[in-house]
Motif scaffolding. Structure first.
Motif, short mmCIF file in Angstrom:
data_model
loop_
_atom_site.label_atom_id
_atom_site.label_comp_id
_atom_site.label_asym_id
_atom_site.label_seq_id
_atom_site.Cartn_x
_atom_site.Cartn_y
_atom_site.Cartn_z
N UNK A 185 0.65 -1.44 -0.43
CA UNK A 185 -0.18 0.49 -0.30
C UNK A 185 0.74 1.06 0.20
N UNK A 186 1.06 1.36 -0.96
CA UNK A 186 1.94 3.02 -2.05
C UNK A 186 1.86 4.20 -1.18
N UNK A 187 0.19 4.55 -0.97
CA UNK A 187 -0.38 5.99 -0.63
C UNK A 187 0.15 6.27 0.91
N UNK A 188 0.42 5.32 1.69
CA UNK A 188 0.07 5.52 3.40
C UNK A 188 1.93 5.01 3.93
N UNK A 189 2.36 4.02 3.09
CA UNK A 189 2.73 2.96 3.85
C UNK A 189 4.62 3.01 3.49
N UNK A 190 5.45 3.32 3.75
CA UNK A 190 6.78 2.85 3.71
C UNK A 190 6.70 1.38 2.07
N UNK A 191 7.10 2.31 1.29
CA UNK A 191 8.19 1.51 0.56
C UNK A 191 8.79 -0.66 1.15
N UNK A 225 2.38 2.13 13.07
CA UNK A 225 3.13 3.76 12.85
C UNK A 225 4.27 3.95 12.35
N UNK A 226 5.13 2.69 12.94
CA UNK A 226 6.66 2.48 12.09
C UNK A 226 6.72 2.38 10.53
N UNK A 227 5.53 1.77 9.87
CA UNK A 227 5.58 1.22 8.77
C UNK A 227 5.17 2.63 7.79
N UNK A 228 4.77 3.52 8.68
CA UNK A 228 4.07 4.54 7.81
C UNK A 228 4.52 5.29 7.09
N UNK A 229 4.12 6.59 5.82
CA UNK A 229 5.20 7.69 5.54
C UNK A 229 4.77 8.51 6.17
N UNK A 230 5.87 9.36 6.61
CA UNK A 230 5.72 10.16 7.59
C UNK A 230 4.91 11.80 6.91
N UNK A 231 3.93 12.03 7.96
CA UNK A 231 3.10 13.61 6.73
C UNK A 231 2.02 12.66 6.15
N UNK A 232 1.58 11.75 6.14
CA UNK A 232 0.43 11.14 4.71
C UNK A 232 -1.08 11.53 6.20
N UNK A 233 -1.30 10.99 7.29
CA UNK A 233 -2.44 10.62 7.26
C UNK A 233 -3.17 12.93 7.13
N UNK A 234 -4.03 12.84 7.14
CA UNK A 234 -4.06 14.25 7.22
C UNK A 234 -3.64 14.78 6.12
N UNK A 235 -2.85 14.84 5.11
CA UNK A 235 -2.62 14.59 3.79
C UNK A 235 -3.79 15.30 2.91
N UNK A 236 -3.46 16.08 2.44
CA UNK A 236 -5.40 17.25 1.12
C UNK A 236 -5.61 17.17 2.35
N UNK A 242 -6.89 8.15 11.20
CA UNK A 242 -6.68 7.24 10.37
C UNK A 242 -7.35 5.74 11.50
N UNK A 243 -7.85 4.95 11.10
CA UNK A 243 -7.66 3.49 12.25
C UNK A 243 -7.53 2.22 12.05
N UNK A 244 -6.48 1.82 13.33
CA UNK A 244 -6.09 1.01 13.21
C UNK A 244 -5.76 -0.28 14.76
N UNK A 245 -5.72 -1.33 14.56
CA UNK A 245 -5.91 -2.86 15.24
C UNK A 245 -4.23 -3.36 15.38
N UNK A 255 -6.05 1.41 17.32
CA UNK A 255 -5.74 2.83 18.17
C UNK A 255 -5.92 3.66 17.06
N UNK A 256 -5.88 5.11 17.35
CA UNK A 256 -6.20 5.81 15.91
C UNK A 256 -4.91 6.40 15.61
N UNK A 257 -4.56 7.11 14.99
CA UNK A 257 -3.19 7.08 14.53
C UNK A 257 -3.50 8.69 13.22
N UNK A 258 -2.82 9.44 14.34
CA UNK A 258 -3.26 11.26 13.72
C UNK A 258 -2.02 11.61 13.70
N UNK A 259 -2.41 12.88 12.69
CA UNK A 259 -0.53 13.73 12.67
C UNK A 259 0.01 13.50 12.39
N UNK A 260 1.24 13.40 12.63
CA UNK A 260 2.91 12.89 12.08
C UNK A 260 3.59 11.27 13.37
#
Length: 278
Positions: A185-191, A225-236, A242-245, A255-260
């Motif tokens: 998943x490339x929009x919010x997740x690191x390669x 959050x470790x696997x996420x691209x920084x700043x991708x939540x809330x972008x545009x 983002x909800x997660x478990x 969990x609720x993932x927000x901000x940076x």
């Protein structure tokens, strides 16, 4: 052979071996008007009874599952503040989920009756059977937790819960929804990082999960959050959070993932071995 034939006839009378497509064709079951059948009154007045109702006690009417699921899964009027998210998630559903009286009676041995009344209706009382939602929810409530199995087998167990809710919502709501596992998943997740579970709506990642066979569930949640691209939540402005478990065996934490790269818990640590936590 005579004994087997007798057992087969008995199962037929109790309608215990009907195929799912036959149940769907039957539509919604509605109880006979009070007074027409004494057995129905006896059973519905004693929900914790282990008696089985036979099919002749019902009349078939048009299915209501689509209308009911549309209300059940309809979006909130506004996106909840993340600090109040846990309270919102604990609210009773907008419509009650119909389950059979035998399931309800079993639940009463594990969960407070007042809580059950806020969430469930009894099929035999209200005459509303959801051919897809009802068996899926009942299975999720009663499925046995597998222990000492592989992580893949644990995923099968978790999918019982995810299919019951998310899978049914997919079928009845007009959403461009896609569910995947261990996928890129490339929009919010690191390669080269792949979440264990992903839910995409209109091409946007809105829910994901990280699953492990054992460990500290809060530590496992950090992978969200470790696997996420920084700043991708809330972008545009597309996603407030983002909800997660995360899971560690039978323990689950939402969990609720927000901000940076920030994250806050929106549930207690739940144990799926406990029926009340399910």
């Amino acid at each position: 052979m005579e004994k087997l034939d007798a057992i087969s006839r008995k199962l037929s009378q109790l309608a215990l071996h009907k195929a799912e497509d036959e149940i769907i064709k039957a539509g919604v079951l509605t109880p006979i008007v009070s007074g027409q059948n004494k057995d129905l009154t006896d059973v519905t007045s004693s929900v914790d009874s282990d008696r089985t109702l036979a099919e002749p006690l019902y009349q078939v009417v048009e299915p209501q599952e689509r209308d009911m699921c549309t209300k059940l899964f309809s979006p909130l009027e506004s996106i909840p503040d993340r600090r109040k998210l846990q309270a919102v998630l604990l609210q009773p559903p907008q419509v009650k989920i119909p389950i059979h009286h035998s399931t309800y009676g079993w639940l009463k041995t594990h969960v407070e009756d007042e809580r059950l009344q806020d969430i469930f209706d009894i099929v035999e009382v209200v005459g509303n059977l959801c051919p897809k939602l009802t068996p899926r929810v009942e299975t999720a409530l009663q499925v046995k937790v597998a222990t000492d199995v592989t992580e893949g087998m644990q995923q099968c167990f978790l999918d019982t819960f995810l299919l019951g809710i998310i899978g049914t919502a997919q079928e009845y709501l007009e959403l461009d929804a896609k569910v995947d596992r261990n996928a890129n998943e490339l929009s919010m997740t690191q390669t080269k990082s792949r979440p264990d579970y992903l839910l995409m709506l209109n091409g946007l990642l809105v829910f994901k999960g990280e699953e492990k066979k054992a460990g500290d569930v809060r530590h496992i949640a950090l992978e969200l959050i470790d696997k996420m691209i920084p700043g991708s939540v809330g972008k545009d402005g597309k996603l407030d959070y983002l909800l997660g478990y995360a899971t560690a065996g039978s323990r689950v934490l939402f969990e609720c993932i927000h901000g940076d790269g920030k994250m806050s818990e929106c549930s207690d640590i739940l144990n799926l071995e406990r029926v009340a936590d399910r």
